[in-house]
Design an enzyme around this catalytic site. Structure first.
Site, PDB file in Angstrom:
ATOM      1  N   HIS A   1     -51.873  50.227  17.290  1.00  0.00           N
ATOM      2  CA  HIS A   1     -51.807  48.947  17.023  1.00  0.00           C
ATOM      3  C   HIS A   1     -53.004  48.642  15.643  1.00  0.00           C
ATOM      4  O   HIS A   1     -54.110  48.932  16.020  1.00  0.00           O
ATOM      5  CB  HIS A   1     -52.077  48.047  18.198  1.00  0.00           C
ATOM      6  CG  HIS A   1     -52.104  46.666  17.577  1.00  0.00           C
ATOM      7  ND1 HIS A   1     -53.519  45.914  17.869  1.00  0.00           N
ATOM      8  CD2 HIS A   1     -51.165  45.704  17.335  1.00  0.00           C
ATOM      9  CE1 HIS A   1     -53.054  44.681  17.464  1.00  0.00           C
ATOM     10  NE2 HIS A   1     -51.695  44.591  17.384  1.00  0.00           N
TER      11      HIS A   1
ATOM     12  N   HIS B   1     -53.911  42.310   8.407  1.00  0.00           N
ATOM     13  CA  HIS B   1     -53.277  41.543   9.610  1.00  0.00           C
ATOM     14  C   HIS B   1     -52.891  40.025   9.239  1.00  0.00           C
ATOM     15  O   HIS B   1     -51.610  39.700   9.641  1.00  0.00           O
ATOM     16  CB  HIS B   1     -54.134  41.504  10.731  1.00  0.00           C
ATOM     17  CG  HIS B   1     -53.604  40.950  11.886  1.00  0.00           C
ATOM     18  ND1 HIS B   1     -54.126  39.604  12.256  1.00  0.00           N
ATOM     19  CD2 HIS B   1     -52.547  41.365  12.919  1.00  0.00           C
ATOM     20  CE1 HIS B   1     -53.124  39.079  13.181  1.00  0.00           C
ATOM     21  NE2 HIS B   1     -52.362  40.096  13.508  1.00  0.00           N
TER      22      HIS B   1
HETATM   23  O1  G3P Z   1     -46.657  43.570  15.994  1.00  0.00           O
HETATM   24  C1  G3P Z   1     -47.136  43.670  17.335  1.00  0.00           C
HETATM   25  C2  G3P Z   1     -48.372  42.814  17.288  1.00  0.00           C
HETATM   26  O2  G3P Z   1     -49.045  43.555  16.501  1.00  0.00           O
HETATM   27  C3  G3P Z   1     -48.157  41.307  17.165  1.00  0.00           C
HETATM   28  O3  G3P Z   1     -49.199  40.812  17.064  1.00  0.00           O
HETATM   29  O4  G3P Z   1     -50.763  39.346  15.725  1.00  0.00           O
HETATM   30  O5  G3P Z   1     -51.273  41.979  16.296  1.00  0.00           O
HETATM   31  O6  G3P Z   1     -49.820  41.142  14.695  1.00  0.00           O
HETATM   32  P1  G3P Z   1     -50.185  40.727  15.734  1.00  0.00           P
HETATM   33 CA    CA Z   2     -48.460  43.440  14.044  1.00  0.00          CA
END
Ligand code: G3P
Ligand code: CA
Length: 349
Positions: A40, A82
């Site tokens: 992530h 992000h």
């Molecule tokens: O894309 C999966 C997760 O990353 C969604 O949340 O806000 O971290 O992009 P975010």
């Molecule tokens: Ca994401």
């Protein structure tokens, strides 16, 4: 999108989906053979999110897929970031004073790639009453070492280069951020992302990419219009936030509709298990079963090792992984800690 919009768009969606089905183009979800470790924002538990260093570390830690959140610049480049704001991970306010919009935010779409390349990137921070604090105080220090924003193409070149030099086959997991915002700015982010993917050879469902988005209408557009027009067919993942706006999507009918254009869902972990559950008495929702019954893979987010990021029903990070992977049977997890997750999976075998 809110649930009313999801239901309001129901008729249009059904027509679109019927067209997909009649065309024989409905995607088929692959059976998950092993639990995927999705890095992530890279190994973001150790290095500033979405930096090349964090991506290289995630690769070295054994992630199966590496995530890219994507936004656009003023000159139509796709960068890995992000948010469509630059101000919580960089020194944009210092370097470009006076370039904020009326809301005080600095938008990537207001800067050229050349301008953005001048920025220094750091760990994510908040500013409250003028004081800067790290969102994750125990992670990499703020404003230390040298990190930059890079393009989607540059990150793909990193992953593909490492695949060549290591002989491995790590995938990418790009997320199209805020398509409606970009459209209002005169930019078609989905088309540009697909162009980059095609340039780098990601054109077929067997290619190692999952393309994710929170916006179901954009995913239907990609499935129905963009992919066929570009002679491409990729695996799409519908992200589902822990929010009332997505309630309709988590019903049997909602999931049935998602399965017409996507191969998987990426839900908040709290949509699978009530975060207020007691240890030993987990309140598990129907969502995982509904998704699996519809042939969808399930990749929840976000697994972090910090105590305040772990629901109280889990003893620790590994216990949380055990609950979701071994007890529930999810098909993959988005995690800031690929190394710990890989180690957990290896020691569970
Ligand atoms: O894309 C999966 C997760 O990353 C969604 O949340 O806000 O971290 O992009 P975010
Ligand atoms: Ca994401």
């Amino acid at each position: 999108m809110n649930s009313n919009q999801f239901l309001a768009g129901h008729g249009i969606l059904l027509v679109l989906l019927l067209l997909v089905a009649c065309d024989g183009g409905a995607p088929v979800a692959p059976a998950a053979v092993e639990t995927l470790v999705i890095a992530h924002r890279g190994a973001s538990g150790y290095l500033p999110e979405h930096t090349i260093a964090a991506k290289a570390m995630a690769y070295a830690q054994g992630a199966d897929y590496i995530e890219q959140d994507l936004v656009m610049t003023k000159d139509d480049e796709i960068i890995v970031l992000h948010d469509h704001h630059l101000d919580t991970v960089s020194n944009v306010a210092t370097l470009y004073p006076g370039r904020a919009r009326d809301d005080g935010r600095y938008y990537a779409v207001d800067f050229t790639l050349a301008e953005i390349r001048e920025l220094s990137v750091t760990e994510r921070f908040d500013i409250r009453d003028g004081a800067v604090t790290a969102v994750f105080p125990d992670r990499f220090p703020l404003n230390q070492s040298t990190f930059k924003v890079h393009t989607f193409a540059e990150e793909i070149e990193l992953v593909q280069g490492l695949n060549r030099s290591t002989g491995q086959s790590v995938g990418i997991y790009p997320e199209i951020k805020s398509p409606a915002f970009h459209r209002a700015e005169g930019k078609d982010i989905a088309r540009r992302v697909l162009e980059v993917l095609r340039t780098y050879g990601y054109t077929h469902p067997s290619d190692k990419v999952f393309l994710q988005c929170f916006d179901p209408y954009e995913l239907v557009r990609i499935r129905e219009d963009l992919l066929p027009a570009m002679n491409m067919d990729l695996r799409l993942v519908q992200l589902i936030a822990y929010s009332r706006e997505f309630a309709a999507m988590t019903t049997a009918e909602g999931i049935r509709q998602v399965a017409e254009y996507a191969v998987g869902i990426g839900p908040s972990m709290h949509l699978l298990i009530d975060q207020d559950s007691d240890a030993g008495n987990l309140e598990v929702s129907e969502l995982l079963k509904l998704a699996h019954s519809a042939g969808l893979v399930v990749h929840p987010y976000t697994f972090r090792r910090e105590r305040n990021q772990i629901p109280s029903y889990a003893k620790d990070f590994e216990d949380l992984l055990d609950i979701f992977i071994n007890q529930l049977g999810v098909d993959g997890v988005f995690t800031d800690f690929p190394d710990r997750t890989v180690h957990f999976l290896e020691s569970s075998r």
